[in-house]
Design an enzyme around this catalytic site. Structure first.
Site, PDB file in Angstrom:
ATOM      1  N   ASP A   1      -9.251  -6.992  -4.337  1.00  0.00           N
ATOM      2  CA  ASP A   1      -8.708  -5.749  -4.312  1.00  0.00           C
ATOM      3  C   ASP A   1      -9.669  -3.955  -4.053  1.00  0.00           C
ATOM      4  OD1 ASP A   1      -7.646  -3.267  -2.597  1.00  0.00           O
ATOM      5  OD2 ASP A   1      -5.608  -3.877  -3.433  1.00  0.00           O
TER       6      ASP A   1
ATOM      7  N   SER B   1       0.886  -1.356  -0.136  1.00  0.00           N
ATOM      8  CA  SER B   1       0.028  -0.140  -0.336  1.00  0.00           C
ATOM      9  C   SER B   1       1.035   1.162  -0.155  1.00  0.00           C
ATOM     10  CB  SER B   1      -0.747   0.328   1.387  1.00  0.00           C
ATOM     11  OG  SER B   1      -1.933   0.519   1.070  1.00  0.00           O
TER      12      SER B   1
ATOM     13  N   HIS C   1      -6.761  -6.169  -0.724  1.00  0.00           N
ATOM     14  CA  HIS C   1      -5.492  -5.190  -0.494  1.00  0.00           C
ATOM     15  C   HIS C   1      -5.062  -5.686   0.844  1.00  0.00           C
ATOM     16  CE1 HIS C   1      -4.195  -1.713  -0.405  1.00  0.00           C
ATOM     17  NE2 HIS C   1      -4.245  -1.029   0.968  1.00  0.00           N
TER      18      HIS C   1
END
Length: 287
Positions: free
Chosen positions: A240, A135, A268
């Site tokens: 995701d 991320s 995710h």
């Protein structure tokens, strides 16, 4: 993108351990299989990190927004091969145990994190190392690989984006108000940061990401992707909901020495939910 802490994976959080002052090791000495928790001064901040393993291949784990080495990478600290790898998981300034300072988001905050990350590893005497970034940590890793190519051995990223679109901003704003998060998602973060720090910091992060949308093509680090020289592995969870598939596809197109792997059931937090499969993919690539 780094809304990782606002996902069901929050249930995986545990209490952050107390830190101890620890002198940096000589490169590649033999560490025990337990995890060392420590702080060290880098670029004017006292950065916290966790270290485990005794392998000659050093790797740095980079967490997402509001994340830390402990909260975001428990299965990796526990199960990555400690004979092959020396694993370092850090808390970026303003997150986890790297407070103070409080977290802020100036226009160059990703570049600041990238320099901190690289300088941390250099301070710990790891002259060359691989990076695993999730991320926001993936964005940081992309920047580090593009700006410091001689230092990065291999690169693995997932849940990362190199630019911000209007679609991305809608996703961020949808979860901007932390008081509206479910208790399951909110409470573990409030236990770490307190409700006020969590709310203010996450809101500031959304503002910081919105700033990038005003750049040409929403640029964060897309201009650096052609300068990444190391072998790069881009992972993506097909489910995701925070990072649309066009982001990893763009990374794959722009990074010349890259490959991409899609996990059909991955979301995710694919490295937490499918930790065993993820760790095996990582080890195979790093070998």
């Amino acid at each position: 993108m780094a809304l990782c802490r606002a996902r069901p994976s929050l249930g995986r959080l545990s209490r952050i351990l107390n830190t101890v002052v620890w002198s940096p090791p000589k490169p590649f000495v033999s560490y025990c299989s337990s995890v060392t928790s420590a702080k060290i001064e880098v670029n004017g901040a006292h950065l916290h990190y966790r270290l485990t393993g005794q392998g000659n291949h050093a790797i740095l784990l980079l967490p997402g927004v509001m994340g830390s080495g402990e909260t975001d990478f428990g299965p990796q600290l526990k199960s990555l091969n400690k004979e092959l790898f020396t694993v370092v998981a850090w808390d970026p300034r303003g997150y986890g145990h790297s407070i103070p300072p409080n977290r802020d988001y100036p226009p160059d905050f990703f570049e600041r994190d990238a320099k901190d990350a690289v300088d941390l590893m250099q301070t710990l005497k790891f002259k060359r190392f691989s990076m695993l970034g999730w991320s926001d940590g993936g964005v940081t890793a992309l920047i580090a690989a593009g700006k410091y190519p001689t230092l990065i051995h291999k690169l693995i990223v997932w849940g990362a984006n190199s630019y911000v679109t209007e679609e991305d901003l809608k996703l961020y704003n949808a979860v901007r108000d932390t008081s509206k998060w479910s208790e399951k998602m909110r409470k573990p973060m409030e236990d770490i940061y307190g409700s006020e720090y969590l709310a203010k910091t996450f809101d500031a992060w959304v503002e910081g990401m919105a700033h990038f949308s005003k750049n040409p093509y929403g640029n964060i680090c897309r201009h650096l992707l052609p300068f990444i020289e190391c072998p790069t592995f881009i992972l993506h969870g097909q489910k995701d909901s925070l990072v649309p598939s066009f982001h990893p596809e763009f990374l794959h197109q722009q990074i010349k020495n890259s490959k991409m792997h899609v996990m059909p059931e991955g979301k995710h937090n694919l490295h937490l939910r499918f930790a065993e499969e993820f760790n095996q993919l990582v080890e195979d690539f790093l070998k």
